[in-house]
Scaffold this motif. Structure first.
Motif, mmCIF file in Angstrom:
data_model
loop_
_atom_site.group_PDB
_atom_site.id
_atom_site.type_symbol
_atom_site.label_atom_id
_atom_site.label_comp_id
_atom_site.label_asym_id
_atom_site.label_seq_id
_atom_site.Cartn_x
_atom_site.Cartn_y
_atom_site.Cartn_z
ATOM 1 N N THR A 98 0.827 -1.209 0.000
ATOM 2 C CA THR A 98 0.000 0.000 0.000
ATOM 3 C C THR A 98 0.865 1.264 0.000
ATOM 4 O O THR A 98 0.518 2.242 -0.653
ATOM 5 C CB THR A 98 -0.936 0.038 1.224
ATOM 6 N N GLU A 102 0.408 3.938 -2.857
ATOM 7 C CA GLU A 102 -0.022 5.296 -2.510
ATOM 8 C C GLU A 102 0.914 6.320 -3.128
ATOM 9 O O GLU A 102 0.463 7.330 -3.682
ATOM 10 C CB GLU A 102 -0.033 5.464 -0.993
ATOM 11 N N ARG B 92 -9.852 2.421 -8.806
ATOM 12 C CA ARG B 92 -11.145 2.251 -8.134
ATOM 13 C C ARG B 92 -11.215 0.904 -7.428
ATOM 14 O O ARG B 92 -11.617 0.812 -6.256
ATOM 15 C CB ARG B 92 -12.288 2.359 -9.164
ATOM 16 N N SER B 95 -8.918 0.939 -4.419
ATOM 17 C CA SER B 95 -9.476 1.725 -3.322
ATOM 18 C C SER B 95 -10.535 0.923 -2.565
ATOM 19 O O SER B 95 -10.569 0.928 -1.334
ATOM 20 C CB SER B 95 -10.103 3.007 -3.852
ATOM 21 N N PHE B 96 -11.386 0.255 -3.312
ATOM 22 C CA PHE B 96 -12.413 -0.585 -2.700
ATOM 23 C C PHE B 96 -11.776 -1.582 -1.736
ATOM 24 O O PHE B 96 -12.222 -1.738 -0.587
ATOM 25 C CB PHE B 96 -13.185 -1.333 -3.791
ATOM 26 N N THR B 98 -8.671 -1.529 -0.361
ATOM 27 C CA THR B 98 -7.946 -0.927 0.759
ATOM 28 C C THR B 98 -8.905 -0.450 1.847
ATOM 29 O O THR B 98 -8.615 -0.589 3.033
ATOM 30 C CB THR B 98 -7.080 0.259 0.301
ATOM 31 N N GLU B 99 -10.050 0.086 1.431
ATOM 32 C CA GLU B 99 -11.037 0.525 2.424
ATOM 33 C C GLU B 99 -11.471 -0.643 3.305
ATOM 34 O O GLU B 99 -11.512 -0.538 4.532
ATOM 35 C CB GLU B 99 -12.257 1.114 1.721
ATOM 36 N N ARG B 100 -11.792 -1.763 2.662
ATOM 37 C CA ARG B 100 -12.239 -2.937 3.412
ATOM 38 C C ARG B 100 -11.142 -3.454 4.334
ATOM 39 O O ARG B 100 -11.394 -3.816 5.484
ATOM 40 C CB ARG B 100 -12.668 -4.054 2.468
ATOM 41 N N GLU B 102 -8.537 -1.810 5.526
ATOM 42 C CA GLU B 102 -8.242 -0.877 6.614
ATOM 43 C C GLU B 102 -9.233 -1.062 7.751
ATOM 44 O O GLU B 102 -8.854 -1.075 8.921
ATOM 45 C CB GLU B 102 -8.308 0.565 6.102
ATOM 46 N N GLN B 103 -10.483 -1.213 7.380
ATOM 47 C CA GLN B 103 -11.518 -1.463 8.397
ATOM 48 C C GLN B 103 -11.189 -2.705 9.212
ATOM 49 O O GLN B 103 -11.285 -2.707 10.436
ATOM 50 C CB GLN B 103 -12.875 -1.644 7.722
#
Lengths: 109, 109
Positions: A98, A102, B92, B95-96, B98-100, B102-103
């Motif tokens: 990541t 990034e 896109r 990002s989808f 990485t968001e999951r 990170e959570q």
DNA sequence: ACCGGTACTTAGTACCACAGAATAGCGGGA
DNA sequence: TCCCGCTATTCTGTGGTACTAAGTACCGGT
């Protein structure tokens, strides 16, 4: 979802499921449902079960068979010490990736 | 590096190289060198070349053969419009994911 | 008796990164 | 001159992973 997601999941789905198990024990069907709730609507059930079998073969999880009121017995998986260590290594690898991505994304990449 | 990284690169290496090409045109050997500088010390050269061939077959890049002072002619790749669109889709998807993740990472996962 | 939801299994396919070797051109040192 | 090292690309075969698709098994409600 698309071919991109399919390919990206190779290597990351493993970590996702390990992280789910790290929070609390779960069985296959439960995990697939949870994944769908998270937005991974197109992950095939068979994929998750195959993944869990691999975890078991590698000794990353402990397994317990629990009778269900609504169908065949559940195989409840829980992360053991080795699995926890493997998950930590996953996070390190993921972080490395990541950070690089990034940089590329910000840097006009 | 390790098996985890190898598997994670499936699908993401594609995006990494596209992002590099998005910044400016480059040829295979140059890209492998750049990747090593970024810390991806164990990415096999053959892998990068195979990736570039796939890009060409899918029409994501334009190719120009340029003579080199130091060896056989270089094949210089540049991202075309289609490649740019594909790269945006990659971001896109990334990002989808990485968001999951990170959570999961924050959430005690 | 049937159907839908729960729960797991398996066989075959496609794709991707890797290992390793081969090919090709140029320069420098023994 | 010959060989080695660096640049630069190509090719063959292998392992690992997610997907498709189908099948098995158990239960409750109609």
């Amino acid at each position: 979802m698309g071919k991109q997601m399919t390919e990206m999941l190779k290597g990351t789905l493993e970590g996702i499921v390990l992280a789910i198990l790290s929070a609390r024990s779960a069985y296959g069907y439960e995990i697939t449902v949870r994944l769908r709730e998270m937005g991974f609507t197109d992950i095939a059930e068979g994929t998750v079960y195959a993944l869990l079998v691999r975890f078991e073969l590698r000794g990353l999880v402990d397994v317990e068979k629990v009778p269900s009121e609504k169908g065949p017995p559940r195989k409840v998986y829980s992360l053991n010490e080795q699995g926890q260590a493997y998950l930590e290594e996953f996070w390190r690898t993921w972080s490395f990736l990541t950070e690089r991505l990034e940089q590329l994304h910000k840097g006009g990449g």
